[in-house]
Design an enzyme around this catalytic site. Structure first.
Site, PDB file in Angstrom:
ATOM      1  N   HIS A   9     -17.457   1.584  24.917  1.00  0.00           N
ATOM      2  CA  HIS A   9     -18.295   1.758  26.110  1.00  0.00           C
ATOM      3  C   HIS A   9     -19.701   2.028  25.595  1.00  0.00           C
ATOM      4  O   HIS A   9     -19.900   2.938  24.766  1.00  0.00           O
ATOM      5  CB  HIS A   9     -17.780   2.934  26.946  1.00  0.00           C
ATOM      6  CG  HIS A   9     -18.797   3.399  27.949  1.00  0.00           C
ATOM      7  ND1 HIS A   9     -19.381   2.546  28.855  1.00  0.00           N
ATOM      8  CD2 HIS A   9     -19.366   4.621  28.161  1.00  0.00           C
ATOM      9  CE1 HIS A   9     -20.248   3.215  29.593  1.00  0.00           C
ATOM     10  NE2 HIS A   9     -20.265   4.476  29.189  1.00  0.00           N
ATOM     11  N   GLU A  56     -18.560   3.288  40.208  1.00  0.00           N
ATOM     12  CA  GLU A  56     -18.927   4.660  40.553  1.00  0.00           C
ATOM     13  C   GLU A  56     -20.199   4.642  41.387  1.00  0.00           C
ATOM     14  O   GLU A  56     -20.805   5.671  41.629  1.00  0.00           O
ATOM     15  CB  GLU A  56     -19.098   5.512  39.308  1.00  0.00           C
ATOM     16  CG  GLU A  56     -20.081   4.963  38.292  1.00  0.00           C
ATOM     17  CD  GLU A  56     -20.260   5.885  37.111  1.00  0.00           C
ATOM     18  OE1 GLU A  56     -20.770   6.987  37.321  1.00  0.00           O
ATOM     19  OE2 GLU A  56     -19.882   5.487  35.989  1.00  0.00           O
ATOM     20  N   CYS A  72     -17.341   5.693  34.188  1.00  0.00           N
ATOM     21  CA  CYS A  72     -17.369   4.376  33.525  1.00  0.00           C
ATOM     22  C   CYS A  72     -15.994   3.864  33.146  1.00  0.00           C
ATOM     23  O   CYS A  72     -15.868   2.776  32.570  1.00  0.00           O
ATOM     24  CB  CYS A  72     -18.229   4.448  32.261  1.00  0.00           C
ATOM     25  SG  CYS A  72     -19.921   4.872  32.619  1.00  0.00           S
TER      26      CYS A  72
HETATM   27  P1  HMG Z   1     -33.149  12.696  24.375  1.00  0.00           P
HETATM   28  O1  HMG Z   1     -32.944  14.151  24.243  1.00  0.00           O
HETATM   29  O2  HMG Z   1     -34.390  12.256  25.061  1.00  0.00           O
HETATM   30  O3  HMG Z   1     -33.161  11.978  22.986  1.00  0.00           O
HETATM   31  O4  HMG Z   1     -31.935  12.078  25.169  1.00  0.00           O
HETATM   32  P2  HMG Z   1     -32.966  12.586  21.523  1.00  0.00           P
HETATM   33  O5  HMG Z   1     -34.083  13.511  21.207  1.00  0.00           O
HETATM   34  O6  HMG Z   1     -31.565  13.082  21.340  1.00  0.00           O
HETATM   35  O7  HMG Z   1     -33.178  11.256  20.679  1.00  0.00           O
HETATM   36  C1  HMG Z   1     -32.268  10.210  20.795  1.00  0.00           C
HETATM   37  C2  HMG Z   1     -32.095   9.588  19.414  1.00  0.00           C
HETATM   38  O8  HMG Z   1     -33.336   8.976  19.038  1.00  0.00           O
HETATM   39  C3  HMG Z   1     -31.779  10.617  18.316  1.00  0.00           C
HETATM   40  O9  HMG Z   1     -30.879  10.000  17.427  1.00  0.00           O
HETATM   41  C4  HMG Z   1     -33.133  10.788  17.620  1.00  0.00           C
HETATM   42  O10 HMG Z   1     -33.042  11.202  16.273  1.00  0.00           O
HETATM   43  C5  HMG Z   1     -33.679   9.387  17.719  1.00  0.00           C
HETATM   44  P3  HMG Z   1     -29.365  10.581  17.263  1.00  0.00           P
HETATM   45  O11 HMG Z   1     -29.500  11.982  16.807  1.00  0.00           O
HETATM   46  O12 HMG Z   1     -28.757  10.520  18.650  1.00  0.00           O
HETATM   47  O13 HMG Z   1     -28.719   9.667  16.308  1.00  0.00           O
HETATM   48  N1  HMG Z   1     -35.142   9.269  17.575  1.00  0.00           N
HETATM   49  C6  HMG Z   1     -35.749   8.296  16.885  1.00  0.00           C
HETATM   50  N2  HMG Z   1     -35.262   7.271  16.153  1.00  0.00           N
HETATM   51  C7  HMG Z   1     -36.155   6.420  15.550  1.00  0.00           C
HETATM   52  N3  HMG Z   1     -37.507   6.594  15.641  1.00  0.00           N
HETATM   53  C8  HMG Z   1     -38.031   7.604  16.359  1.00  0.00           C
HETATM   54  C9  HMG Z   1     -37.139   8.520  16.997  1.00  0.00           C
HETATM   55  N4  HMG Z   1     -37.316   9.611  17.790  1.00  0.00           N
HETATM   56  C10 HMG Z   1     -36.079  10.064  18.134  1.00  0.00           C
HETATM   57  N5  HMG Z   1     -39.350   7.755  16.433  1.00  0.00           N
HETATM   58  C11 HMG Z   1     -29.842  11.084  25.739  1.00  0.00           C
HETATM   59  C12 HMG Z   1     -31.015  11.095  24.742  1.00  0.00           C
HETATM   60  C13 HMG Z   1     -28.921   9.949  25.366  1.00  0.00           C
HETATM   61  C14 HMG Z   1     -29.109  12.420  25.675  1.00  0.00           C
HETATM   62  C15 HMG Z   1     -30.409  10.850  27.185  1.00  0.00           C
HETATM   63  O14 HMG Z   1     -31.026   9.608  27.255  1.00  0.00           O
HETATM   64  C16 HMG Z   1     -29.343  10.933  28.269  1.00  0.00           C
HETATM   65  O15 HMG Z   1     -29.043  12.019  28.760  1.00  0.00           O
HETATM   66  N6  HMG Z   1     -28.735   9.778  28.689  1.00  0.00           N
HETATM   67  C17 HMG Z   1     -27.684   9.742  29.705  1.00  0.00           C
HETATM   68  C18 HMG Z   1     -26.348  10.262  29.214  1.00  0.00           C
HETATM   69  C19 HMG Z   1     -25.599   9.299  28.325  1.00  0.00           C
HETATM   70  O16 HMG Z   1     -25.845   8.113  28.285  1.00  0.00           O
HETATM   71  N7  HMG Z   1     -24.587   9.836  27.608  1.00  0.00           N
HETATM   72  C20 HMG Z   1     -23.748   9.025  26.748  1.00  0.00           C
HETATM   73  C21 HMG Z   1     -22.344   9.601  26.598  1.00  0.00           C
HETATM   74  S1  HMG Z   1     -21.583   9.882  28.181  1.00  0.00           S
HETATM   75  C22 HMG Z   1     -21.105   8.291  28.724  1.00  0.00           C
HETATM   76  O17 HMG Z   1     -21.103   7.374  27.963  1.00  0.00           O
HETATM   77  C23 HMG Z   1     -20.755   8.125  30.164  1.00  0.00           C
HETATM   78  C24 HMG Z   1     -21.822   7.519  31.053  1.00  0.00           C
HETATM   79  O18 HMG Z   1     -21.909   6.121  30.823  1.00  0.00           O
HETATM   80  C25 HMG Z   1     -21.516   7.817  32.524  1.00  0.00           C
HETATM   81  C26 HMG Z   1     -20.155   7.436  33.064  1.00  0.00           C
HETATM   82  O19 HMG Z   1     -19.112   7.588  32.436  1.00  0.00           O
HETATM   83  O20 HMG Z   1     -20.144   7.072  34.243  1.00  0.00           O
HETATM   84  C27 HMG Z   1     -23.190   8.077  30.782  1.00  0.00           C
END
Ligand code: HMG
Length: 389
Positions: A233, A79, A111
């Site tokens: 993935h 992609e 992906c």
């Molecule tokens: P965010 O809002 O910064 O993070 O974004 P958060 O507040 O949701 O925290 C993440 C996790 O850390 C949470 O755990 C928190 O509790 C934990 P969860 O509720 O998820 O189990 N946390 C802690 N843990 C331990 N100690 C601490 C602490 N503080 C917080 N102190 C987000 C996170 C992944 C949304 C962001 O990084 C993002 O947007 N990433 C890109 C999108 C992505 O990867 N999505 C995955 C699904 S889609 C997919 O897989 C397709 C993709 O590969 C693209 C394609 O297909 O081409 C992305």
């Protein structure tokens, strides 16, 4: 007849940034990145690598003259393609000196592209068992500096040959698929960084996993207990854990512990690289094969592929006699170990040097890139690839 993955090769460029350094620079608790996201390091992709060079560098790990004589299908799942018209697979064919009597093309569905390629290649080899296919997933994952997605960047490529009577893993005849028009993650044509609705993307991923795994088990009269491991993935490694936790309540305590143990093996490599989009699932499979301690021939592995936008697919693989390969493992470990650590400002500087879409002609200095295949710039609007040996 068994058809499946005969060889796997992996490549990621020679720079990384440590997630503790990145967390400190972004005023986050390092445990959010290490545990909450599940990443320890992130590959940093220099301008001299792209989806074509990384694919070629991964494929060079596995292609020999026997493969060259048999490969007649070359599929690049990406992609982060480099041209709106010409496929990266044609560049690959040339860089790898592959047979010219071949079909070569590129597949895009976020992906999911490499999985689409593998399924197509499996059907092709079933019809033509004396021939082979090369399928590569290769991508650069970029969200932007100081964005929530930044901690989930990365990049690299996984190359696989698909053949009859495979050495590593045969692929199930059936799979379960599910797709829907979802705006969870996308990258408009004029941009190099992805746009994402992060939490929504997590929810859709989990939904598609639940639908496809349960449909697959029902249609194929299997139980979760029949799966020795499940690979996901992994856009970031906690995402796979979130997926796994969806089905753990359906299992005994002992089976839950087994699947969690295999999951840890399946994320060893991904934790150090980050998201490589199309290649991430297959890097996780490689990580499982190399790092799990109790896998056996004939074990069944569940495989969940997800591509935003969105497409999900669940299928299974059955391990074959040469699924373990110490030389392959040593190669991956030394590739990861020899990378140079960058501090956050060095990473940002390299990130910002990524060529703009409308950059025109330019020359890149390739002397700091130790990869065999490098991108050396654009001349007359044509991309210049070099093999350095
Ligand atoms: P965010 O809002 O910064 O993070 O974004 P958060 O507040 O949701 O925290 C993440 C996790 O850390 C949470 O755990 C928190 O509790 C934990 P969860 O509720 O998820 O189990 N946390 C802690 N843990 C331990 N100690 C601490 C602490 N503080 C917080 N102190 C987000 C996170 C992944 C949304 C962001 O990084 C993002 O947007 N990433 C890109 C999108 C992505 O990867 N999505 C995955 C699904 S889609 C997919 O897989 C397709 C993709 O590969 C693209 C394609 O297909 O081409 C992305």
């Amino acid at each position: 007849m068994n058809v499946g993955i005969d060889k796997i090769g992996f490549f990621t460029p020679n720079y990384y940034v440590d997630m503790v350094d990145l967390a400190r620079a972004r005023n986050e608790d390092p445990n959010k990145y290490l545990i909450g996201i599940g990443q320890t390091n992130q590959a940093v992709i220099p301008p001299t690598q792209d989806s074509v060079t990384m694919a070629a560098n991964a494929a060079l790990q596995i292609i020999d003259d026997d493969n060259r004589s048999k490969i007649s299908l070359i599929i690049l799942g990406t992609e982060s393609g480099v041209d709106n018209s010409k496929s990266g697979a044609i560049y690959l064919q040339n860089l790898l000196s592959l047979n010219k009597q071949a079909r070569a093309f590129e597949i895009k569905q976020a992906c999911y592209g490499a999985t689409a390629g593998i399924q197509m290649a499996k059907d092709f080899v079933n019809l033509h068992p004396d021939q082979q296919a090369l399928v590569v997933g290769s991508d650069v994952a970029r969200y932007g500096i100081n964005t929530p997605g930044e901690v989930t960047q990365g990049g690299g490529a996984v190359a696989m040959t698909i053949a009859a009577d495979p050495q590593i893993m045969s692929i199930s005849k059936n799979s379960s698929v599910y797709s829907d028009d979802i705006m969870d993650f996308w990258r408009p044509i004029n941009q190099t960084n992805a746009l994402v609705d992060g939490h929504y993307s997590n929810d859709i991923y989990q939904k598609f996993f639940n639908i496809t795994i349960h449909d697959y088990l029902k249609e194929n009269k299997l139980q979760l207990d029949d799966l020795k491991a499940i690979v996901f993935h992994l856009p970031y490694t906690k995402m796979g854990l979130k997926g796994l936790r969806e089905i753990l309540p359906e299992l005994s305590d002992a089976k839950q512990a087994d699947l969690l143990q295999e999951f840890e093996a399946s994320r060893v490599y991904n934790k150090q690289v980050g998201n490589l989009y199309t290649g991430s699932l297959y890097l996780s499979l490689l990580s499982l094969l190399d790092n799990a301690i109790d896998l056996k021939v004939n074990d069944k592995v569940g495989i969940f592929s997800y591509g935003s936008g969105a497409q999900g697919e669940f299928y299974t693989g059955t391990l074959k006699s040469d699924f373990k390969n110490n030389l392959r493992k040593q190669h991956v470990e030394s590739l990861l170990k020899q990378r140079k650590q960058l501090n956050v400002s060095q990473y940002e500087e390299l990130f910002l040097r990524w060529p703009k879409i409308d950059a025109g002609d330019f020359v890149l200095d390739v002397t700091n890139d130790n990869a065999e295949v490098v991108f050396s710039g654009v001349s007359g609007s044509k991309r210049q690839y070099k093999i350095q040996r």
